[in-house]
Scaffold this motif. Structure first.
Motif, PDB file in Angstrom:
ATOM      1  N   GLU A  64       6.234 -36.508 -26.326  1.00  0.00           N
ATOM      2  CA  GLU A  64       5.912 -37.766 -27.028  1.00  0.00           C
ATOM      3  C   GLU A  64       6.128 -38.964 -26.112  1.00  0.00           C
ATOM      4  N   VAL A  65       7.199 -38.901 -25.305  1.00  0.00           N
ATOM      5  CA  VAL A  65       7.469 -39.995 -24.364  1.00  0.00           C
ATOM      6  C   VAL A  65       6.320 -40.087 -23.360  1.00  0.00           C
ATOM      7  N   GLU A  66       5.889 -38.944 -22.846  1.00  0.00           N
ATOM      8  CA  GLU A  66       4.758 -38.919 -21.896  1.00  0.00           C
ATOM      9  C   GLU A  66       3.520 -39.553 -22.534  1.00  0.00           C
ATOM     10  N   ASP A  67       3.224 -39.134 -23.756  1.00  0.00           N
ATOM     11  CA  ASP A  67       2.024 -39.619 -24.455  1.00  0.00           C
ATOM     12  C   ASP A  67       2.101 -41.114 -24.752  1.00  0.00           C
ATOM     13  N   ALA A  68       3.322 -41.645 -24.773  1.00  0.00           N
ATOM     14  CA  ALA A  68       3.503 -43.058 -25.152  1.00  0.00           C
ATOM     15  C   ALA A  68       3.737 -43.965 -23.945  1.00  0.00           C
ATOM     16  N   ARG A  69       3.651 -43.424 -22.723  1.00  0.00           N
ATOM     17  CA  ARG A  69       3.972 -44.208 -21.511  1.00  0.00           C
ATOM     18  C   ARG A  69       3.318 -45.585 -21.515  1.00  0.00           C
ATOM     19  N   LYS A  70       2.022 -45.590 -21.830  1.00  0.00           N
ATOM     20  CA  LYS A  70       1.261 -46.844 -21.743  1.00  0.00           C
ATOM     21  C   LYS A  70       1.776 -47.886 -22.749  1.00  0.00           C
ATOM     22  N   VAL A  71       1.972 -47.474 -23.991  1.00  0.00           N
ATOM     23  CA  VAL A  71       2.436 -48.441 -25.008  1.00  0.00           C
ATOM     24  C   VAL A  71       3.889 -48.838 -24.767  1.00  0.00           C
ATOM     25  N   LEU A  72       4.676 -47.919 -24.258  1.00  0.00           N
ATOM     26  CA  LEU A  72       6.079 -48.272 -23.953  1.00  0.00           C
ATOM     27  C   LEU A  72       6.076 -49.408 -22.926  1.00  0.00           C
ATOM     28  N   ARG A  73       5.252 -49.253 -21.875  1.00  0.00           N
ATOM     29  CA  ARG A  73       5.180 -50.273 -20.815  1.00  0.00           C
ATOM     30  C   ARG A  73       4.666 -51.586 -21.405  1.00  0.00           C
ATOM     31  N   LYS A  74       3.629 -51.475 -22.225  1.00  0.00           N
ATOM     32  CA  LYS A  74       3.025 -52.678 -22.819  1.00  0.00           C
ATOM     33  C   LYS A  74       4.051 -53.499 -23.620  1.00  0.00           C
ATOM     34  N   HIS A  75       4.991 -52.809 -24.233  1.00  0.00           N
ATOM     35  CA  HIS A  75       5.997 -53.508 -25.046  1.00  0.00           C
ATOM     36  C   HIS A  75       7.297 -53.747 -24.284  1.00  0.00           C
ATOM     37  N   GLY A  76       7.232 -53.630 -22.967  1.00  0.00           N
ATOM     38  CA  GLY A  76       8.393 -53.947 -22.121  1.00  0.00           C
ATOM     39  C   GLY A  76       9.520 -52.946 -22.261  1.00  0.00           C
ATOM     40  N   LEU A  77       9.210 -51.762 -22.780  1.00  0.00           N
ATOM     41  CA  LEU A  77      10.263 -50.758 -22.966  1.00  0.00           C
ATOM     42  C   LEU A  77      10.328 -49.861 -21.729  1.00  0.00           C
ATOM     43  N   GLN A  78      11.476 -49.949 -21.042  1.00  0.00           N
ATOM     44  CA  GLN A  78      11.650 -49.223 -19.786  1.00  0.00           C
ATOM     45  C   GLN A  78      12.809 -48.259 -19.945  1.00  0.00           C
ATOM     46  N   GLN A  79      13.227 -47.686 -18.847  1.00  0.00           N
ATOM     47  CA  GLN A  79      14.415 -46.806 -18.851  1.00  0.00           C
ATOM     48  C   GLN A  79      14.419 -45.893 -20.077  1.00  0.00           C
ATOM     49  N   ARG A 125      14.525 -52.357 -23.680  1.00  0.00           N
ATOM     50  CA  ARG A 125      13.559 -53.422 -23.415  1.00  0.00           C
ATOM     51  C   ARG A 125      14.046 -54.316 -22.275  1.00  0.00           C
ATOM     52  N   ALA A 126      13.137 -54.726 -21.446  1.00  0.00           N
ATOM     53  CA  ALA A 126      13.475 -55.610 -20.326  1.00  0.00           C
ATOM     54  C   ALA A 126      14.041 -56.925 -20.877  1.00  0.00           C
ATOM     55  N   ARG A 127      14.730 -57.658 -20.004  1.00  0.00           N
ATOM     56  CA  ARG A 127      15.366 -58.929 -20.402  1.00  0.00           C
ATOM     57  C   ARG A 127      14.397 -60.023 -20.801  1.00  0.00           C
ATOM     58  N   ASP A 128      13.162 -59.997 -20.325  1.00  0.00           N
ATOM     59  CA  ASP A 128      12.098 -61.026 -20.482  1.00  0.00           C
ATOM     60  C   ASP A 128      12.152 -62.021 -19.349  1.00  0.00           C
TER      61      ASP A 128
END
Ligand code: SAM
Length: 218
Positions: free
Chosen positions: A178-193, A215-218
């Motif tokens: 699921e994490v693999e399948d969501a890579r693009k949306v995770l990045r789009k929403h600033g969700l890393q690590q 989520r990144a600091r912004d």
């Protein structure tokens, strides 16, 4: 162990380890279980097959989230349904300000009854879809269990996560996929690590998987 019967239904007894897992929260978690046994199926909150695995599959599984939440923060549990994991986490972590976000009236009525009957003072119930709170509120932690696959869930919950905050999603065996399948949306929403934690909760045999995305600091 399944040897209690309620209204003709087999009900799982709490494993001995549950007392230790829940600690001070045990009496109220046990009362929450009693409420679910008495009313859960009647009110359409849990299916008929869930009572024989109420502790292992639901209450203990939900407890796995509590260990990943920083102290004294606001947490939103999206799609709480019968109260998993939000009610369990609120009972285990009285330091948190917990918000249960659930669109179905029948379920929010139940959640409000639980809050009242168990005198839970750190929970607010919102009848809403997660998307309705975009731009309205944000939280240090957003939790979710069995709401949607990550690829679909992240666009709903991403905008609710404050900078440096995190998503904690309880997932099954397919967590890594699921994490693999969501890579693009995770990045789009600033969700890393993104990390898939395998947690062995006392009293259960199957490991519980908690997907954490910061989520990144912004
Ligand atoms: C399968 S239930 C899971 C309930 C609970 N989290 C559990 O693990 O037992 C999914 C829940 O998510 C809620 N839900 C679906 N879409 C949602 C959304 N966009 N925002 C908030 N909740 C949603 C549904 O109303 C339902 O109560």
């Amino acid at each position: 162990m399944v040897d209690e019967v309620s209204a003709g239904q087999a009900v799982e007894l709490a494993p001995a380890a549950a007392h230790e897992v829940f600690g001070d929260a045990w009496p109220r978690v046990d009362s929450f279980a009693d409420m679910l046994v008495a009313e859960g199926e009647l009110r359409g909150l849990i299916g008929p097959r869930e009572l024989p695995r109420l502790w292992t599959r639901h209450l203990l599984n939900s407890s796995a989230v509590a260990g990943f939440v920083p102290r004294d923060v606001r947490l939103a549990d999206v799609g709480s349904g019968a109260g998993f994991p939000g009610v369990v986490v609120a009972l285990m972590r009285p330091d948190l300000d917990v918000h249960l976000i659930e669109p179905m009236e029948r379920r929010t009525a139940w959640l409000n009854d639980v809050v009242e009957q168990l005198s839970i003072s750190n929970v607010t119930v919102h009848r809403a879809r997660a998307e309705e709170l975009h731009g309205v509120d944000s939280f240090a932690v957003v939790s979710a269990r069995a709401v949607a696959a990550l690829r679909k869930l992240v666009p709903w919950v991403g905008p609710l996560i404050a900078p440096s905050g995190r998503l904690l999603a309880l997932k099954g065996e397919r967590a890594a996929q699921e994490v693999e399948d969501a890579r693009k949306v995770l990045r789009k929403h600033g969700l890393q690590q993104t990390t898939v934690h395998e947690v062995v909760v006392g009293g259960t045999e199957e490991p519980t998987r908690v997907v954490e995305a910061v989520r990144a600091r912004d």
